[in-house]
Scaffold this active site. Structure first.
Site, PDB file in Angstrom:
ATOM      1  N   ALA A  10     -20.575 -74.059  16.015  1.00  0.00           N
ATOM      2  CA  ALA A  10     -21.341 -74.972  16.850  1.00  0.00           C
ATOM      3  C   ALA A  10     -21.726 -74.295  18.163  1.00  0.00           C
ATOM      4  CB  ALA A  10     -20.528 -76.233  17.121  1.00  0.00           C
ATOM      5  N   HIS A  50     -34.341 -78.995  19.981  1.00  0.00           N
ATOM      6  CA  HIS A  50     -34.737 -78.018  18.952  1.00  0.00           C
ATOM      7  C   HIS A  50     -36.259 -78.041  18.768  1.00  0.00           C
ATOM      8  CE1 HIS A  50     -31.193 -76.331  16.702  1.00  0.00           C
ATOM      9  NE2 HIS A  50     -30.595 -77.132  17.544  1.00  0.00           N
ATOM     10  N   ARG A  54     -39.513 -74.902  19.789  1.00  0.00           N
ATOM     11  CA  ARG A  54     -40.285 -74.256  18.727  1.00  0.00           C
ATOM     12  C   ARG A  54     -41.733 -74.096  19.155  1.00  0.00           C
ATOM     13  NH1 ARG A  54     -37.328 -77.970  15.335  1.00  0.00           N
ATOM     14  NH2 ARG A  54     -39.129 -79.308  15.096  1.00  0.00           N
TER      15      ARG A  54
END
Length: 183
Positions: A10, A50, A54
C-alpha cells in the site's frame, strides 16, 4: 515489454511506476478496477487522485463487474490495469465468496489469466503484494491473501517483466530458476 507486472504494498508507488512505464505512449487505455462506493468518501478521493494525475488523452475503462476485466483485456492496444487487488475483492463480492469454500473465485481467476496469456501487446498490471506481513486475523483476510498471492504468481509466470516497488524504489525481479533447488 509486452506484459509487465508491478507489485508493491500500500502506498509504495506501484501505480506511479506503472504509469511511468506507459507514459510515453500516445494512446493508453487505463483499466480502473476500483469501484465507487457512494458512502465511502475516502475511497472516492483516492479514485479521484488517481484519475487526476493521469494524462487527459488516456482512455479510462471502469470495471463494474469482475468479468469486465477479462473482456477489456481481449481488446488490444497499450493497456494499464490498476489494480488486481481491487479486482479480486470485487470478484469476491460479485460471487458472494467471502464465506464460501476456498476456490470459489477460481473460475474468475482462470478467465483473467487466460485473457492475459492471450495478449501480445503492451500490458502493464498493478497488483498488491500482501503476503509479507502478519497472518490476517479473519478468514476472509487469509483467503484474500492466499488468492492474490496465487494470482500474482500465475501472472508473473506469464509476464516478460516483473517489478517490485518498495518505498518508492523499484526492483526488477529475476526470471525464476526452475532448475535449482532452494537452499
Amino acid at each position: 515489454m509486452p506484459r509487465t507486472l508491478v507489485l508493491g504494498g500500500a502506498r509504495s508507488g506501484k501505480s506511479g511506476r506503472a504509469e511511468a512505464l506507459v507514459g510515453d505512449e500516445s494512446s493508453v487505455r487505463y483499466v480502473a478496477t476500483g469501484r465507487r462506493d457512494a458512502g465511502d468518501t475516502d475511497w472516492a478521493d483516492r479514485i479521484d487522485r488517481h484519475r487526476d494525475r493521469r494524462p487527459a488523452h488516456w482512455t479510462t475503462v471502469e470495471i463494474a463487474h469482475h468479468r469486465d476485466l477479462a473482456t477489456a483485456l481481449r481488446t488490444g492496444g497499450v493497456t494499464l490495469v490498476d489494480d488486481l487487488g481491487t479486482w479480486l475483492a470485487g470478484a469476491f463480492d460479485d460471487l458472494q465468496a467471502w464465506d464460501a469454500p476456498r476456490g470459489a473465485v477460481t473460475a474468475a481467476v482462470d478467465e483473467l489469466v487466460a485473457a492475459v496469456a492471450s495478449r501480445s501487446d503492451t500490458l502493464v498490471m498493478v497488483t498488491p503484494e500482501v503476503g509479507l506481513s502478519v497472518v490476517p486475523e479473519s478468514r476472509a483476510g487469509r483467503v484474500f491473501r492466499d488468492e492474490i498471492g496465487a494470482l500474482n504468481a500465475r501472472l508473473a509466470d506469464l509476464c516478460d517483466r516483473v517489478e517490485l516497488v518498495v518505498a518508492g524504489r523499484t526492483l526488477v525481479l529475476p526470471e525464476p530458476d526452475h532448475g535449482r533447488s532452494p537452499r
